[in-house]
Write a protein that holds these residues in place. Structure first.
Motif, PDB file in Angstrom:
ATOM      1  N   GLN A 179       7.163 -13.583  -6.008  1.00  0.00           N
ATOM      2  CA  GLN A 179       6.024 -13.438  -6.904  1.00  0.00           C
ATOM      3  C   GLN A 179       4.759 -13.978  -6.240  1.00  0.00           C
ATOM      4  OE1 GLN A 179       6.698 -14.756 -10.909  1.00  0.00           O
ATOM      5  NE2 GLN A 179       4.531 -14.988 -11.344  1.00  0.00           N
ATOM      6  N   LYS A 180       4.883 -15.111  -5.574  1.00  0.00           N
ATOM      7  CA  LYS A 180       3.746 -15.723  -4.903  1.00  0.00           C
ATOM      8  C   LYS A 180       3.190 -14.812  -3.806  1.00  0.00           C
ATOM      9  CE  LYS A 180       2.442 -19.750  -2.154  1.00  0.00           C
ATOM     10  NZ  LYS A 180       2.880 -20.986  -1.521  1.00  0.00           N
ATOM     11  N   MET A 181       4.066 -14.250  -2.981  1.00  0.00           N
ATOM     12  CA  MET A 181       3.616 -13.390  -1.880  1.00  0.00           C
ATOM     13  C   MET A 181       2.989 -12.107  -2.406  1.00  0.00           C
ATOM     14  SD  MET A 181       2.961 -12.940   1.218  1.00  0.00           S
ATOM     15  CE  MET A 181       3.651 -14.452   1.827  1.00  0.00           C
ATOM     16  N   LEU A 182       3.564 -11.540  -3.459  1.00  0.00           N
ATOM     17  CA  LEU A 182       2.985 -10.330  -4.031  1.00  0.00           C
ATOM     18  C   LEU A 182       1.602 -10.628  -4.603  1.00  0.00           C
ATOM     19  CD1 LEU A 182       3.095  -7.367  -4.761  1.00  0.00           C
ATOM     20  CD2 LEU A 182       4.436  -7.969  -6.789  1.00  0.00           C
ATOM     21  N   THR A 183       1.467 -11.758  -5.287  1.00  0.00           N
ATOM     22  CA  THR A 183       0.163 -12.153  -5.827  1.00  0.00           C
ATOM     23  C   THR A 183      -0.863 -12.319  -4.716  1.00  0.00           C
ATOM     24  OG1 THR A 183       1.179 -13.255  -7.723  1.00  0.00           O
ATOM     25  CG2 THR A 183      -1.054 -13.931  -7.159  1.00  0.00           C
ATOM     26  N   GLN A 184      -0.487 -13.026  -3.655  1.00  0.00           N
ATOM     27  CA  GLN A 184      -1.400 -13.232  -2.526  1.00  0.00           C
ATOM     28  C   GLN A 184      -1.784 -11.909  -1.867  1.00  0.00           C
ATOM     29  OE1 GLN A 184       0.734 -15.956   0.015  1.00  0.00           O
ATOM     30  NE2 GLN A 184       0.033 -17.753  -1.110  1.00  0.00           N
ATOM     31  N   THR A 185      -0.805 -11.049  -1.688  1.00  0.00           N
ATOM     32  CA  THR A 185      -1.069  -9.765  -1.028  1.00  0.00           C
ATOM     33  C   THR A 185      -1.987  -8.899  -1.870  1.00  0.00           C
ATOM     34  OG1 THR A 185       1.084  -9.878   0.062  1.00  0.00           O
ATOM     35  CG2 THR A 185       0.018  -7.713  -0.021  1.00  0.00           C
ATOM     36  N   GLU A 234       6.561  -3.862 -11.703  1.00  0.00           N
ATOM     37  CA  GLU A 234       7.084  -2.640 -11.087  1.00  0.00           C
ATOM     38  C   GLU A 234       7.069  -2.783  -9.565  1.00  0.00           C
ATOM     39  OE1 GLU A 234       5.950   1.330 -13.417  1.00  0.00           O
ATOM     40  OE2 GLU A 234       4.206   0.062 -13.020  1.00  0.00           O
ATOM     41  N   LEU A 235       5.947  -3.269  -9.050  1.00  0.00           N
ATOM     42  CA  LEU A 235       5.836  -3.487  -7.609  1.00  0.00           C
ATOM     43  C   LEU A 235       6.867  -4.505  -7.133  1.00  0.00           C
ATOM     44  CD1 LEU A 235       2.011  -3.580  -6.892  1.00  0.00           C
ATOM     45  CD2 LEU A 235       3.706  -2.294  -5.604  1.00  0.00           C
ATOM     46  N   ARG A 236       7.015  -5.572  -7.895  1.00  0.00           N
ATOM     47  CA  ARG A 236       7.946  -6.626  -7.493  1.00  0.00           C
ATOM     48  C   ARG A 236       9.380  -6.107  -7.443  1.00  0.00           C
ATOM     49  NH1 ARG A 236       9.118 -12.337 -10.273  1.00  0.00           N
ATOM     50  NH2 ARG A 236      10.251 -13.233  -8.538  1.00  0.00           N
ATOM     51  N   ARG A 237       9.758  -5.307  -8.411  1.00  0.00           N
ATOM     52  CA  ARG A 237      11.118  -4.727  -8.404  1.00  0.00           C
ATOM     53  C   ARG A 237      11.274  -3.711  -7.272  1.00  0.00           C
ATOM     54  NH1 ARG A 237      10.258  -4.958 -13.984  1.00  0.00           N
ATOM     55  NH2 ARG A 237       9.531  -2.817 -14.037  1.00  0.00           N
ATOM     56  N   PHE A 238      10.221  -2.965  -7.015  1.00  0.00           N
ATOM     57  CA  PHE A 238      10.264  -1.923  -5.992  1.00  0.00           C
ATOM     58  C   PHE A 238      10.373  -2.514  -4.593  1.00  0.00           C
ATOM     59  CE2 PHE A 238       8.458   1.554  -3.430  1.00  0.00           C
ATOM     60  CZ  PHE A 238       9.194   2.621  -3.919  1.00  0.00           C
ATOM     61  N   LEU A 239       9.692  -3.646  -4.369  1.00  0.00           N
ATOM     62  CA  LEU A 239       9.641  -4.277  -3.047  1.00  0.00           C
ATOM     63  C   LEU A 239      10.718  -5.351  -2.940  1.00  0.00           C
ATOM     64  CD1 LEU A 239       5.787  -4.560  -2.724  1.00  0.00           C
ATOM     65  CD2 LEU A 239       7.296  -3.069  -1.405  1.00  0.00           C
ATOM     66  N   ASP A 240      11.881  -4.939  -2.561  1.00  0.00           N
ATOM     67  CA  ASP A 240      13.017  -5.849  -2.433  1.00  0.00           C
ATOM     68  C   ASP A 240      12.680  -6.987  -1.477  1.00  0.00           C
ATOM     69  OD1 ASP A 240      15.655  -6.744  -2.827  1.00  0.00           O
ATOM     70  OD2 ASP A 240      16.325  -5.701  -1.025  1.00  0.00           O
ATOM     71  N   GLY A 241      12.831  -8.221  -1.966  1.00  0.00           N
ATOM     72  CA  GLY A 241      12.639  -9.384  -1.107  1.00  0.00           C
ATOM     73  C   GLY A 241      11.282 -10.058  -1.212  1.00  0.00           C
ATOM     74  N   LEU A 249       0.818  -1.217   0.000  1.00  0.00           N
ATOM     75  CA  LEU A 249       0.000   0.000   0.000  1.00  0.00           C
ATOM     76  C   LEU A 249       0.851   1.268   0.000  1.00  0.00           C
ATOM     77  CD1 LEU A 249      -3.077  -0.682   2.305  1.00  0.00           C
ATOM     78  CD2 LEU A 249      -3.032  -0.333  -0.152  1.00  0.00           C
ATOM     79  N   THR A 250       1.892   1.290   0.801  1.00  0.00           N
ATOM     80  CA  THR A 250       2.730   2.495   0.832  1.00  0.00           C
ATOM     81  C   THR A 250       3.504   2.649  -0.477  1.00  0.00           C
ATOM     82  OG1 THR A 250       4.460   1.308   2.047  1.00  0.00           O
ATOM     83  CG2 THR A 250       2.908   2.618   3.336  1.00  0.00           C
ATOM     84  N   SER A 251       3.866   1.559  -1.111  1.00  0.00           N
ATOM     85  CA  SER A 251       4.542   1.631  -2.410  1.00  0.00           C
ATOM     86  C   SER A 251       3.609   2.215  -3.464  1.00  0.00           C
ATOM     87  CB  SER A 251       5.005   0.248  -2.859  1.00  0.00           C
ATOM     88  OG  SER A 251       5.961  -0.267  -1.987  1.00  0.00           O
ATOM     89  N   LEU A 252       2.396   1.719  -3.505  1.00  0.00           N
ATOM     90  CA  LEU A 252       1.430   2.249  -4.473  1.00  0.00           C
ATOM     91  C   LEU A 252       1.191   3.737  -4.239  1.00  0.00           C
ATOM     92  CD1 LEU A 252      -1.199  -0.632  -4.641  1.00  0.00           C
ATOM     93  CD2 LEU A 252       0.257   0.167  -6.503  1.00  0.00           C
ATOM     94  N   ARG A 253       1.012   4.116  -2.986  1.00  0.00           N
ATOM     95  CA  ARG A 253       0.754   5.522  -2.677  1.00  0.00           C
ATOM     96  C   ARG A 253       1.937   6.415  -3.036  1.00  0.00           C
ATOM     97  NH1 ARG A 253      -0.091   7.202   2.332  1.00  0.00           N
ATOM     98  NH2 ARG A 253      -1.391   8.906   1.641  1.00  0.00           N
ATOM     99  N   SER A 254       3.154   5.928  -2.798  1.00  0.00           N
ATOM    100  CA  SER A 254       4.329   6.770  -3.046  1.00  0.00           C
ATOM    101  C   SER A 254       4.710   6.826  -4.515  1.00  0.00           C
ATOM    102  CB  SER A 254       5.513   6.285  -2.213  1.00  0.00           C
ATOM    103  OG  SER A 254       5.949   5.018  -2.660  1.00  0.00           O
ATOM    104  N   ASN A 255       4.126   5.969  -5.341  1.00  0.00           N
ATOM    105  CA  ASN A 255       4.445   5.938  -6.771  1.00  0.00           C
ATOM    106  C   ASN A 255       3.253   6.373  -7.618  1.00  0.00           C
ATOM    107  OD1 ASN A 255       7.267   4.816  -7.210  1.00  0.00           O
ATOM    108  ND2 ASN A 255       6.437   3.455  -5.653  1.00  0.00           N
ATOM    109  N   GLY A 256       2.519   7.339  -7.147  1.00  0.00           N
ATOM    110  CA  GLY A 256       1.431   7.904  -7.925  1.00  0.00           C
ATOM    111  C   GLY A 256       0.121   7.141  -7.834  1.00  0.00           C
TER     112      GLY A 256
END
Length: 127
Positions: free
Chosen positions: A53-59, A43-50, A29-36
């Motif tokens: 793909q599975k965790m980002l999809t679930q989240t 883009e999110l996956r590269r931005f969120l170090d660590g 959420l903070t990544s989305l808010r800070s990137n417009g």
């Protein structure tokens, strides 16, 4: 809703608290808010170090289900998918910013407390 209710096992607010206090929920959420407010999956996956793909999809699915993120699919080849923060997600993100500010202001004190704790001798057993 009565605050005491949220301590009860069957309280729906408890499931909301569980969802919003997840580390990746906060960071997405903070990544989305800070990137417009809108980003693509990679883009999110590269931005969120660590994050995997599975965790980002679930989240993202969880946030979409809870009305905090909107998923927009564009009929292109290959398909383009954007994730954007909703009004509800924005209001929660404002709270997260406050938590982030507190963490930044207190990180030195917390790290010092951890070091002190980790280096002190083990307590003697009580007889």
């Amino acid at each position: 809703m009565d605050t005491v209710q949220s301590y009860l096992h069957a309280c729906p607010a408890r499931t909301v608290l569980e969802a919003i206090t997840n580390k990746w929920t906060v960071l997405v959420l903070t990544s989305l808010r800070s990137n417009g407010g809108t980003m693509r999956f990679n883009e999110l996956r590269r931005f969120l170090d660590g994050i995997t793909q599975k965790m980002l999809t679930q989240t993202l699915r969880s946030l979409e289900r809870d009305g905090m993120v909107r998923r927009t699919v564009y009929p292109t080849v290959p398909p383009r998918v954007d994730y954007s923060v909703t009004e509800l997600g924005t209001s929660l993100g404002e709270l997260f910013n406050t938590f982030g500010e507190w963490a930044n202001e207190n990180v030195d004190r917390i790290m010092a407390a951890r070091t002190e704790f980790d280096t002190r001798p083990a307590p003697e057993p009580v007889n």
